[in-house]
Design a protein around this motif. Structure first.
Motif, PDB file in Angstrom:
ATOM      1  N   ARG A  76       0.843  -1.191   0.000  1.00 45.87           N
ATOM      2  CA  ARG A  76       0.000   0.000   0.000  1.00 45.87           C
ATOM      3  C   ARG A  76       0.885   1.251   0.000  1.00 45.87           C
ATOM      4  NH1 ARG A  76      -5.366  -0.795   1.807  1.00 45.87           N
ATOM      5  NH2 ARG A  76      -5.221   1.103   3.027  1.00 45.87           N
ATOM      6  N   SER A  77       0.449   2.282  -0.705  1.00 41.66           N
ATOM      7  CA  SER A  77       1.310   3.439  -0.952  1.00 41.66           C
ATOM      8  C   SER A  77       1.269   4.532   0.115  1.00 41.66           C
ATOM      9  CB  SER A  77       0.955   4.054  -2.307  1.00 41.66           C
ATOM     10  OG  SER A  77      -0.379   4.542  -2.286  1.00 41.66           O
ATOM     11  N   VAL A  78       0.369   4.462   1.068  1.00 44.30           N
ATOM     12  CA  VAL A  78       0.260   5.536   2.058  1.00 44.30           C
ATOM     13  C   VAL A  78       1.500   5.590   2.960  1.00 44.30           C
ATOM     14  CG1 VAL A  78      -1.094   6.434   3.992  1.00 44.30           C
ATOM     15  CG2 VAL A  78      -2.250   5.494   1.985  1.00 44.30           C
ATOM     16  N   LEU A  79       2.026   4.431   3.319  1.00 48.54           N
ATOM     17  CA  LEU A  79       3.271   4.363   4.086  1.00 48.54           C
ATOM     18  C   LEU A  79       4.345   3.727   3.211  1.00 48.54           C
ATOM     19  CD1 LEU A  79       1.958   2.986   7.504  1.00 48.54           C
ATOM     20  CD2 LEU A  79       2.552   5.351   6.965  1.00 48.54           C
ATOM     21  N   THR A  80       5.572   4.178   3.377  1.00 50.97           N
ATOM     22  CA  THR A  80       6.681   3.583   2.638  1.00 50.97           C
ATOM     23  C   THR A  80       7.090   2.264   3.298  1.00 50.97           C
ATOM     24  OG1 THR A  80       8.404   4.626   3.971  1.00 50.97           O
ATOM     25  CG2 THR A  80       7.559   5.892   2.070  1.00 50.97           C
ATOM     26  N   PRO A  81       7.793   1.403   2.570  1.00 52.18           N
ATOM     27  CA  PRO A  81       8.309   0.185   3.198  1.00 52.18           C
ATOM     28  C   PRO A  81       9.206   0.496   4.400  1.00 52.18           C
ATOM     29  CG  PRO A  81       8.401  -0.042   0.828  1.00 52.18           C
ATOM     30  CD  PRO A  81       8.017   1.393   1.116  1.00 52.18           C
ATOM     31  N   ARG A  82       9.961   1.573   4.315  1.00 52.95           N
ATOM     32  CA  ARG A  82      10.817   1.995   5.434  1.00 52.95           C
ATOM     33  C   ARG A  82       9.977   2.301   6.676  1.00 52.95           C
ATOM     34  NH1 ARG A  82      13.292   6.236   7.826  1.00 52.95           N
ATOM     35  NH2 ARG A  82      15.546   6.229   7.920  1.00 52.95           N
ATOM     36  N   GLU A  83       8.898   3.054   6.489  1.00 49.95           N
ATOM     37  CA  GLU A  83       8.010   3.381   7.606  1.00 49.95           C
ATOM     38  C   GLU A  83       7.336   2.123   8.147  1.00 49.95           C
ATOM     39  OE1 GLU A  83       6.736   7.896   6.253  1.00 49.95           O
ATOM     40  OE2 GLU A  83       5.727   6.187   5.323  1.00 49.95           O
ATOM     41  N   ARG A  84       6.924   1.240   7.263  1.00 50.18           N
ATOM     42  CA  ARG A  84       6.305  -0.015   7.701  1.00 50.18           C
ATOM     43  C   ARG A  84       7.277  -0.861   8.506  1.00 50.18           C
ATOM     44  NH1 ARG A  84       1.287  -0.459   5.582  1.00 50.18           N
ATOM     45  NH2 ARG A  84       0.886   0.794   3.730  1.00 50.18           N
ATOM     46  N   SER A  85       8.550  -0.858   8.112  1.00 52.93           N
ATOM     47  CA  SER A  85       9.556  -1.595   8.875  1.00 52.93           C
ATOM     48  C   SER A  85       9.709  -1.014  10.276  1.00 52.93           C
ATOM     49  CB  SER A  85      10.902  -1.591   8.146  1.00 52.93           C
ATOM     50  OG  SER A  85      10.919  -2.529   7.108  1.00 52.93           O
ATOM     51  N   LEU A  86       9.748   0.314  10.395  1.00 49.32           N
ATOM     52  CA  LEU A  86       9.841   0.935  11.717  1.00 49.32           C
ATOM     53  C   LEU A  86       8.659   0.543  12.600  1.00 49.32           C
ATOM     54  CD1 LEU A  86      11.055   4.535  10.799  1.00 49.32           C
ATOM     55  CD2 LEU A  86      12.280   2.866  12.214  1.00 49.32           C
ATOM     56  N   ILE A  87       7.466   0.604  12.039  1.00 51.11           N
ATOM     57  CA  ILE A  87       6.255   0.255  12.795  1.00 51.11           C
ATOM     58  C   ILE A  87       6.290  -1.209  13.212  1.00 51.11           C
ATOM     59  CG2 ILE A  87       3.759  -0.058  12.602  1.00 51.11           C
ATOM     60  CD1 ILE A  87       3.881   2.419  10.629  1.00 51.11           C
ATOM     61  N   THR A  88       6.660  -2.067  12.277  1.00 53.89           N
ATOM     62  CA  THR A  88       6.686  -3.506  12.551  1.00 53.89           C
ATOM     63  C   THR A  88       7.711  -3.837  13.624  1.00 53.89           C
ATOM     64  OG1 THR A  88       5.966  -3.998  10.304  1.00 53.89           O
ATOM     65  CG2 THR A  88       7.034  -5.785  11.502  1.00 53.89           C
ATOM     66  N   LEU A  89       8.916  -3.297  13.506  1.00 57.71           N
ATOM     67  CA  LEU A  89       9.947  -3.577  14.504  1.00 57.71           C
ATOM     68  C   LEU A  89       9.559  -3.050  15.884  1.00 57.71           C
ATOM     69  CD1 LEU A  89      13.101  -2.871  12.356  1.00 57.71           C
ATOM     70  CD2 LEU A  89      12.449  -5.075  13.370  1.00 57.71           C
ATOM     71  N   ALA A  90       8.993  -1.863  15.943  1.00 56.02           N
ATOM     72  CA  ALA A  90       8.566  -1.309  17.230  1.00 56.02           C
ATOM     73  C   ALA A  90       7.488  -2.182  17.864  1.00 56.02           C
ATOM     74  CB  ALA A  90       8.060   0.120  17.049  1.00 56.02           C
TER      75      ALA A  90
END
Length: 102
Positions: free
Chosen positions: A32-46
């Motif tokens: 999905r384009s609203v969040l970048t893969p980088r942002e998704r990684s931060l959210i997932t790791l947190a």
């Protein structure tokens, strides 16, 4: 600590979950384009660190590096997390980071 299932072993143990992981999680949600893969990684790791799901951290740490996060940024993420999820969660996550080649 028990090793986390990789794609092949997940397919062998739980084929439907492997299919859903590939099709829905990585084929849809991560795209999905609203969040970048980088942002998704931060959210997932947190989230994984806060919930104590350290078995999943090594794979996601490598994936985060592929998504552009640096070792310093990941260390900062877990340092910041200490104040919201607790010291033990942050230290456990940093232990995983220390063991990874990022």
């Amino acid at each position: 600590m028990a090793k986390s299932l990789d794609r092949d072993s997940l397919q062998r143990v739980a084929p439907k979950l492997a299919q859903l992981t590939q099709d829905v999680l990585f084929g849809d949600i991560w795209q999905r384009s609203v969040l970048t893969p980088r942002e998704r990684s931060l959210i997932t790791l947190a989230t994984l660190a806060a919930l104590g799901r350290v078995q999943q951290l090594p794979w996601h740490l490598q994936f985060a590096a592929e998504n552009g996060l640096t070792r310093d940024e990941l260390a900062e993420l877990f340092t910041h997390l200490a104040f919201y999820a607790g010291w033990p969660a942050a230290v456990a996550a940093l232990t995983c980071l220390d063991e990874e080649n990022i």
